[in-house]
Design an enzyme around this catalytic site. Sequence first.
Site, mmCIF file in Angstrom:
data_model
loop_
_atom_site.group_PDB
_atom_site.id
_atom_site.type_symbol
_atom_site.label_atom_id
_atom_site.label_comp_id
_atom_site.label_asym_id
_atom_site.label_seq_id
_atom_site.Cartn_x
_atom_site.Cartn_y
_atom_site.Cartn_z
ATOM 1 N N ASP A 10 0.872 -1.182 0.000
ATOM 2 C CA ASP A 10 0.000 0.000 0.000
ATOM 3 C C ASP A 10 0.905 1.227 0.000
ATOM 4 O OD1 ASP A 10 -2.349 1.623 0.308
ATOM 5 O OD2 ASP A 10 -1.885 1.825 2.434
ATOM 6 N N SER A 11 0.294 2.396 -0.213
ATOM 7 C CA SER A 11 1.059 3.639 -0.142
ATOM 8 C C SER A 11 1.531 3.919 1.284
ATOM 9 C CB SER A 11 0.191 4.801 -0.626
ATOM 10 O OG SER A 11 -0.983 4.868 0.160
ATOM 11 N N CYS A 73 -4.305 -1.392 -1.793
ATOM 12 C CA CYS A 73 -4.373 0.053 -1.982
ATOM 13 C C CYS A 73 -5.455 0.319 -3.027
ATOM 14 C CB CYS A 73 -3.015 0.562 -2.470
ATOM 15 S SG CYS A 73 -3.016 2.318 -2.896
ATOM 16 N N GLU A 151 -2.806 8.294 8.704
ATOM 17 C CA GLU A 151 -1.333 8.281 8.751
ATOM 18 C C GLU A 151 -0.817 8.982 10.012
ATOM 19 O OE1 GLU A 151 1.031 6.847 6.655
ATOM 20 O OE2 GLU A 151 -0.630 5.876 5.612
ATOM 21 N N CYS A 185 -10.878 2.979 -0.099
ATOM 22 C CA CYS A 185 -9.448 3.242 0.130
ATOM 23 C C CYS A 185 -9.123 2.422 1.361
ATOM 24 C CB CYS A 185 -9.251 4.730 0.392
ATOM 25 S SG CYS A 185 -7.681 5.142 1.174
ATOM 26 N N HIS A 187 -7.216 2.750 3.701
ATOM 27 C CA HIS A 187 -7.072 3.482 4.963
ATOM 28 C C HIS A 187 -8.414 3.590 5.698
ATOM 29 C CE1 HIS A 187 -3.166 4.777 3.432
ATOM 30 N NE2 HIS A 187 -2.926 5.430 4.545
HETATM 31 N N1 DGL Z 1 -4.540 3.121 0.975
HETATM 32 C C1 DGL Z 1 -4.522 3.976 -0.182
HETATM 33 C C2 DGL Z 1 -5.772 3.673 -1.015
HETATM 34 O O1 DGL Z 1 -6.376 2.652 -0.738
HETATM 35 C C3 DGL Z 1 -4.304 5.338 0.356
HETATM 36 C C4 DGL Z 1 -4.461 6.484 -0.451
HETATM 37 C C5 DGL Z 1 -3.311 7.369 -0.737
HETATM 38 O O2 DGL Z 1 -2.154 7.000 -0.652
HETATM 39 O O3 DGL Z 1 -3.676 8.498 -1.115
HETATM 40 O O4 DGL Z 1 -6.141 4.347 -1.933
#
Ligand code: DGL
Length: 271
Positions: A10-11, A73, A151, A185, A187
């Site tokens: 993931d990011s 992600c 975050e 998302c 998150h």
């Molecule tokens: N977890 C990422 C997603 O599902 C986070 C979003 C991001 O990095 O902007 O899109």
Amino acid sequence: MDKRPIGVFDSGLGGLSTVRAMKKILPNEDIIYFGDTGRVPYGSRSNETIETYAAQDIRFLESFSCKMIVAACGTVSTVAADLIEKISEPATGITKPSAKAAALATTNNIIGVMGTSATVNSNAFEEEIRKTNPDAKVVSVACPMLVSLVENNWIDIDDEVANAAVKRYLKPILQAGADTIILGCTHFPILAPIIQKIAGGYVKLIDTGYEEAMYVKTVLRKNDIENSATHKGAQKFFVSDKTQNFCDVANVLLGEDIESKCEFIDIFKHI
Ligand code: DGL
């Protein structure tokens, strides 16, 4: 029986919602997680940049000879779906399993999608939902601030800022009368208690982490690549920035101290 690990990325922290579900649903599997915390967020970047980052993340995980790659992600799953399809090992993102679950769960055919700007602009959830439920009305809202809240560990159910932000983002979805909301998302499942509180108990939240983990289970079975039933799955975490913040949130989310399992890596070496 296949002892190789599953690679999840993931990011940043969001993919831990998938890991949390995988630990319960697939307790015998080893997991290598990469959180690109040095470059989060992905969701406000161009499609080209998201694809470049995703390709590097995948290359890093492939260096562990993973038996499956899981894009935990939403942004990568929706914007870089072609890239995921080209991976030589079995692979998945969150879009298909979550869209299908939502399309089947709705009773009034009104589905909300909360995602990043890139995800909402891609229309990927909407297109996927329509494959199962062509009559569904889909209301998508970009909720970029929620990523920063997670975050920064502002995730407590009573957190004033998180509550205010969720309330504002949910407004158009609730006004449209959605009875089902995709947390599009990864998150966002981390904020599910707040989202559920504000949306009301009658609204069904689709936890993308859970749906993705269930899908991974199906793929492992289908390909006959499950680990031994006597093996206790282990996890290893890599991040592209300092480990502290990641560990603080992960410890709460996964209910264990992961500090000894978490390491910094220089992702630029995998370009
Ligand atoms: N977890 C990422 C997603 O599902 C986070 C979003 C991001 O990095 O902007 O899109």
